[in-house]
Design a protein around this motif. Structure first.
Motif, PDB file in Angstrom:
ATOM      1  N   THR A   1      25.204  41.503  -9.542  1.00 36.45           N
ATOM      2  CA  THR A   1      25.732  41.306 -10.883  1.00 36.45           C
ATOM      3  C   THR A   1      25.109  40.067 -11.520  1.00 36.45           C
ATOM      4  O   THR A   1      24.505  39.229 -10.831  1.00 36.45           O
ATOM      5  CB  THR A   1      27.259  41.136 -10.862  1.00 36.45           C
ATOM      6  N   VAL A   2      25.261  39.942 -12.838  1.00 36.41           N
ATOM      7  CA  VAL A   2      24.710  38.783 -13.548  1.00 36.41           C
ATOM      8  C   VAL A   2      25.319  37.486 -13.028  1.00 36.41           C
ATOM      9  O   VAL A   2      24.621  36.490 -12.809  1.00 36.41           O
ATOM     10  CB  VAL A   2      24.955  38.917 -15.068  1.00 36.41           C
ATOM     11  N   GLY A   3      26.629  37.477 -12.816  1.00 36.57           N
ATOM     12  CA  GLY A   3      27.291  36.278 -12.311  1.00 36.57           C
ATOM     13  C   GLY A   3      26.796  35.881 -10.937  1.00 36.57           C
ATOM     14  O   GLY A   3      26.551  34.697 -10.672  1.00 36.57           O
ATOM     15  N   GLU A   4      26.649  36.858 -10.041  1.00 33.43           N
ATOM     16  CA  GLU A   4      26.131  36.575  -8.691  1.00 33.43           C
ATOM     17  C   GLU A   4      24.715  36.026  -8.762  1.00 33.43           C
ATOM     18  O   GLU A   4      24.348  35.115  -8.021  1.00 33.43           O
ATOM     19  CB  GLU A   4      26.148  37.859  -7.859  1.00 33.43           C
TER      20      GLU A   4
ATOM     21  N   LYS B   1      30.657  42.983 -19.401  1.00 36.69           N
ATOM     22  CA  LYS B   1      31.999  43.062 -18.823  1.00 36.69           C
ATOM     23  C   LYS B   1      32.859  44.120 -19.507  1.00 36.69           C
ATOM     24  O   LYS B   1      33.859  44.570 -18.948  1.00 36.69           O
ATOM     25  CB  LYS B   1      32.682  41.691 -18.913  1.00 36.69           C
TER      26      LYS B   1
ATOM     27  N   TYR C   1      23.113  34.278 -11.173  1.00 35.45           N
ATOM     28  CA  TYR C   1      22.954  32.896 -11.631  1.00 35.45           C
ATOM     29  C   TYR C   1      23.648  31.896 -10.705  1.00 35.45           C
ATOM     30  O   TYR C   1      23.177  30.761 -10.557  1.00 35.45           O
ATOM     31  CB  TYR C   1      23.455  32.759 -13.065  1.00 35.45           C
ATOM     32  N   LYS C   2      24.722  32.309 -10.073  1.00 36.99           N
ATOM     33  CA  LYS C   2      25.370  31.417  -9.113  1.00 36.99           C
ATOM     34  C   LYS C   2      24.423  31.117  -7.946  1.00 36.99           C
ATOM     35  O   LYS C   2      24.318  29.978  -7.484  1.00 36.99           O
ATOM     36  CB  LYS C   2      26.660  32.045  -8.598  1.00 36.99           C
TER      37      LYS C   2
ATOM     38  N   PRO D   1      26.579  38.751 -21.293  1.00 38.06           N
ATOM     39  CA  PRO D   1      27.552  38.974 -20.214  1.00 38.06           C
ATOM     40  C   PRO D   1      28.900  39.471 -20.710  1.00 38.06           C
ATOM     41  O   PRO D   1      29.602  40.192 -19.995  1.00 38.06           O
ATOM     42  CB  PRO D   1      27.673  37.584 -19.556  1.00 38.06           C
TER      43      PRO D   1
END
Length: 408
Positions: free
Chosen positions: A377-380, A18, A382-383, A14
């Motif tokens: 996105t990666v963050g979205e 970024k 896993y959240k 990640p």
């Protein structure tokens, strides 16, 4: 040292994303870094890269993913995906079932590129689903068959490394987990989805919709039929799919140009990066030996813990199931068991932990392709996945002890 190098590489994914790099180059960079930090020499790292193109299995996978990516673009451009979706709305008057059923059907292909075909972008947007919800429910549902079907690649891997295992019975033990996973996916991702008023149709219209659905999906179904009937490799059967798109679509004069433009260099680099990283991990003998020694400990609790750790770590590190299966299955089979059913229950436990590691891996190709289609996105990702990341481990442990109670 090798464990640290793989873990550090995964944690850096990640960070590099970024910085503006895409996932394919990131995997190539981190694969090289993990190899050198893990003690592999330049020749071993270079061989890991060239094996992507010289090993038949890796090269075949690269070709299949690239071709299916092209097929998904062409099917969208020629309106076949839209025709399929319209037909499904008439066949099944539930948008929630449709958005789960389409990935499950396309998942029969057992090719990661199918995730791009089944992403359900338009329907998910109409239902008010977020990008992450659309991406994640696609991935969850497309793995309906691969966990229990005896013809799935992962089951075949189990049988190849342990011929004495009855994979049909193992699949039956896996089946309740699959059903509960689908139910959890529905509850987590679709429970609050906007209910769409799908039209009611007459019997005649229903049969017409079925015919339209079969025609629109024929490029996908033809791959399965040709492979099943003649044993034709997927990468060759896909050529028939391109021909069907050409025959079914309009604007045939533009097809050659559209075919060329459907090729995605970024997708090609992505799949090469995934398999390069996987080949790097395969060469880390000390890491493989460490896990084998820990799993062969005498404590039952240690056995259960280390099976879970190895399954998750190798699945996360490679984004593939067959590597951790290849490590764990021989070790589990070699351990003493009171009965065949006791062995199958332990194999169920190992198999599902490998699946969980693979499912949530940042290298999971189906997820990467689904994210690419939806813009997630990666963050979205896993959240939104967090509740499921808690539920699935609880399910496998609960089912393991339930099987122990009622079957042994």
């Amino acid at each position: 040292r090798q464990l640290f190098s793989v873990a550090a590489a995964i944690l850096c994914i990640p960070i590099l994303l970024k910085c503006g790099l895409t996932i394919g180059p990131v995997l190539l960079i981190l694969g090289v870094a993990a190899g050198f930090l893990g003690g592999l020499g330049p020749q071993a790292v270079l061989t890991a890269f060239t094996d992507v193109f010289t090993q038949a299995s890796s090269l075949s996978s690269v070709l299949i993913v690239v071709e299916i990516g092209m097929l998904s673009v062409l099917m969208a451009q020629y309106g076949l995906l839209e025709r399929m979706e319209r037909a499904m709305r008439k066949l099944i008057p539930s948008a929630r079932i449709n958005i789960m059923l389409i990935p499950a059907m396309v998942g029969i292909l057992q090719a990661p590129g199918g995730a791009a075909v089944s992403a359900g972008e338009r329907l998910g947007e109409e239902m008010g689903l977020t990008r992450a919800q659309r991406s994640n429910i696609n991935v969850v549902c497309r793995h309906f068959l691969v966990v229990f079907a005896s013809f799935s690649v992962n089951m075949i891997v189990v049988q190849s490394v342990a011929p004495q295992v009855d994979i049909v019975r193992l699949g039956l033990l896996n089946f309740p987990f699959v059903l509960l996973m689908q139910a959890a996916g529905y509850f987590i991702f679709l429970r609050k989805a906007k209910p769409l008023p799908l039209e009611k149709v007459s019997v005649q219209e229903w049969w017409g919709a079925l015919g339209e659905f079969l025609i629109a999906m024929s490029p996908v179904f033809s791959i399965i039929l040709i492979n099943a009937l003649f044993g034709t490799p997927y990468e060759l059967a896909l050529l028939v799919s391109f021909l069907l798109v050409f025959l079914l679509g309009r604007e045939k004069k533009e097809f050659p140009l559209r075919l060329v433009k459907s090729f995605s260099p970024s997708l090609a680099v992505l799949i090469v990066g995934v398999y390069f990283f996987q080949h790097i991990v395969e060469r880390m003998d000390d890491l493989l030996a460490l896990f084998a020694a820990l799993i062969n400990g005498q404590s039952s609790l240690m056995f259960l813990t280390m099976v879970a750790v190895v399954g998750i770590c190798f699945g996360l590190a490679t984004g593939l199931m067959y590597l951790p299966l290849g490590v764990l299955i021989p070790i589990v089979v070699a351990a003493p068991h009171a009965s065949e059913m006791a062995l199958l229950v332990d194999l169920f436990y190992a198999f599902i932990w490998c699946f969980i590691g693979y499912m949530f891996s940042p290298l999971h190709l189906c997820q990467l392709l689904s994210d690419k289609e939806t813009g997630c996105t990666v963050g979205e990702r896993y959240k939104t996945y967090l509740p499921l990341m808690i539920v699935l481990p609880v399910l496998v442990v609960a089912l393991y002890f339930l099987y122990k109670l009622i079957l042994l």
